[in-house]
Scaffold this motif. Structure first.
Motif, PDB file in Angstrom:
ATOM      1  N   SER A 168      43.672  42.545  43.144  1.00  0.00           N
ATOM      2  CA  SER A 168      43.694  42.515  41.508  1.00  0.00           C
ATOM      3  C   SER A 168      42.739  41.296  41.305  1.00  0.00           C
ATOM      4  O   SER A 168      41.545  41.294  40.603  1.00  0.00           O
ATOM      5  CB  SER A 168      44.896  42.419  40.868  1.00  0.00           C
ATOM      6  N   LEU A 169      43.129  40.154  41.985  1.00  0.00           N
ATOM      7  CA  LEU A 169      42.094  39.057  41.697  1.00  0.00           C
ATOM      8  C   LEU A 169      40.786  39.261  42.245  1.00  0.00           C
ATOM      9  O   LEU A 169      39.655  38.722  41.565  1.00  0.00           O
ATOM     10  CB  LEU A 169      42.785  37.852  42.381  1.00  0.00           C
ATOM     11  N   LEU A 170      40.675  39.908  43.213  1.00  0.00           N
ATOM     12  CA  LEU A 170      39.395  40.190  43.972  1.00  0.00           C
ATOM     13  C   LEU A 170      38.373  40.917  43.065  1.00  0.00           C
ATOM     14  O   LEU A 170      37.290  40.994  43.059  1.00  0.00           O
ATOM     15  CB  LEU A 170      39.661  40.338  45.281  1.00  0.00           C
ATOM     16  N   MET A 171      38.949  41.726  42.565  1.00  0.00           N
ATOM     17  CA  MET A 171      38.421  42.502  41.528  1.00  0.00           C
ATOM     18  C   MET A 171      38.191  42.229  39.819  1.00  0.00           C
ATOM     19  O   MET A 171      37.590  42.872  39.091  1.00  0.00           O
ATOM     20  CB  MET A 171      39.216  44.141  41.449  1.00  0.00           C
ATOM     21  N   ASP A 172      38.596  41.051  39.668  1.00  0.00           N
ATOM     22  CA  ASP A 172      38.750  40.501  38.266  1.00  0.00           C
ATOM     23  C   ASP A 172      37.935  39.252  38.301  1.00  0.00           C
ATOM     24  O   ASP A 172      38.574  38.340  37.588  1.00  0.00           O
ATOM     25  CB  ASP A 172      40.305  40.618  37.968  1.00  0.00           C
ATOM     26  N   TRP A 173      36.872  39.031  38.708  1.00  0.00           N
ATOM     27  CA  TRP A 173      36.042  37.686  38.555  1.00  0.00           C
ATOM     28  C   TRP A 173      35.692  37.648  37.095  1.00  0.00           C
ATOM     29  O   TRP A 173      35.486  38.610  36.258  1.00  0.00           O
ATOM     30  CB  TRP A 173      34.841  37.713  39.347  1.00  0.00           C
ATOM     31  N   PRO A 174      36.000  36.257  36.492  1.00  0.00           N
ATOM     32  CA  PRO A 174      35.458  36.281  34.909  1.00  0.00           C
ATOM     33  C   PRO A 174      34.257  36.290  34.785  1.00  0.00           C
ATOM     34  O   PRO A 174      33.249  36.108  35.806  1.00  0.00           O
ATOM     35  CB  PRO A 174      35.864  34.701  34.892  1.00  0.00           C
ATOM     36  N   ASP A 175      33.596  36.676  33.727  1.00  0.00           N
ATOM     37  CA  ASP A 175      32.297  36.845  33.241  1.00  0.00           C
ATOM     38  C   ASP A 175      31.527  35.383  33.217  1.00  0.00           C
ATOM     39  O   ASP A 175      32.258  34.605  32.732  1.00  0.00           O
ATOM     40  CB  ASP A 175      32.238  37.640  32.015  1.00  0.00           C
TER      41      ASP A 175
END
Length: 227
Positions: A168-175
């Motif tokens: 989940s973290l690897l796919m949810d980088w902030p903009d």
């Protein structure tokens, strides 16, 4: 192929920037480190900035500065923790464009009849790509497999380490999110965890998320492989 990718990375990062650490100055990074209870050192113009913290009672260190790999342009963010987990466990998460570029580079070297000796500048991760098999399984979204490859010495080690929270973290980088082509890897090897990435775009939100990814990788390894 590798050189074209490298040049593209350099164009995006600003190949001619004399001070690659100028994207994030001493103040914002030191303040960010303090907010996470981490110690901070360095930060003079052009030097490496280093932060140290704890995960599962183990020390870990993160550095931001000039790249130590030729496939990284601009700034490099790298982290390392000595976890004391079983030292025979080996696994890697790497973004696919970097994996493909490194494998093409290795193949080119093997097939180059004029090259008689190994290049001492070759990164260690090229050996890991040769040592480990790519592992896949049902569960993670297709977008994860499109962006990353997971390699390991044993399938069960990959499944135990790369859990849902890490995915989940690897796919949810902030903009603004780093592009999928930006070099990135996390490696579990010899009881240590390493992370290396091209720091682009540069900002404390990216820095914060990268540290969360690394800590999650360390925590998962400690849960799965603690001696």
């Amino acid at each position: 192929m590798f050189e074209r990718i490298k040049k593209a990375f350099h164009r995006r990062a600003g190949e001619h920037d004399e001070n690659p650490s100028s994207h994030l100055r001493h103040g914002p990074v030191s303040e960010w480190a303090a907010s996470r209870g981490m110690s901070f050192s360095g930060g003079t113009l052009g030097s490496t900035m280093a932060m140290q913290g704890k995960v599962g009672g183990r020390s870990w260190r993160m550095e931001l500065g000039r790249p130590s790999r030729d496939y990284v342009a601009g700034e490099e963010l790298r982290a390392r923790a000595e976890l004391g987990v079983f030292d025979d466990v080996g696994a890697m998460i790497i973004n696919r464009p970097l994996k493909d570029a490194l494998e093409r580079r290795a193949y080119s070297m093997i097939t180059d009849t004029l090259q008689t000796t190994a290049d001492p500048r070759l990164p260690e991760e090229m050996r890991w790509l040769a040592m480990y098999d790519e592992i896949g399984w049902e569960g993670p979204p297709d977008a994860f497999w499109d962006r990353y490859a997971v390699l390991s010495d044993k399938r069960e080690n990959a499944l135990a380490w790369v859990d849902e929270s890490l995915i989940s973290l690897l796919m949810d980088w902030p903009d603004p999110q780093p592009l999928a082509t930006v070099p990135f890897m996390i490696v579990l090897q010899r009881s240590k965890c390493y992370m290396r990435m091209q720091f682009m775009p540069a900002g404390t939100r990216t820095l914060d998320h990268a540290s969360n990814v690394f800590v999650a990788a360390c925590e998962s390894a400690l849960d799965a492989f603690r001696k």
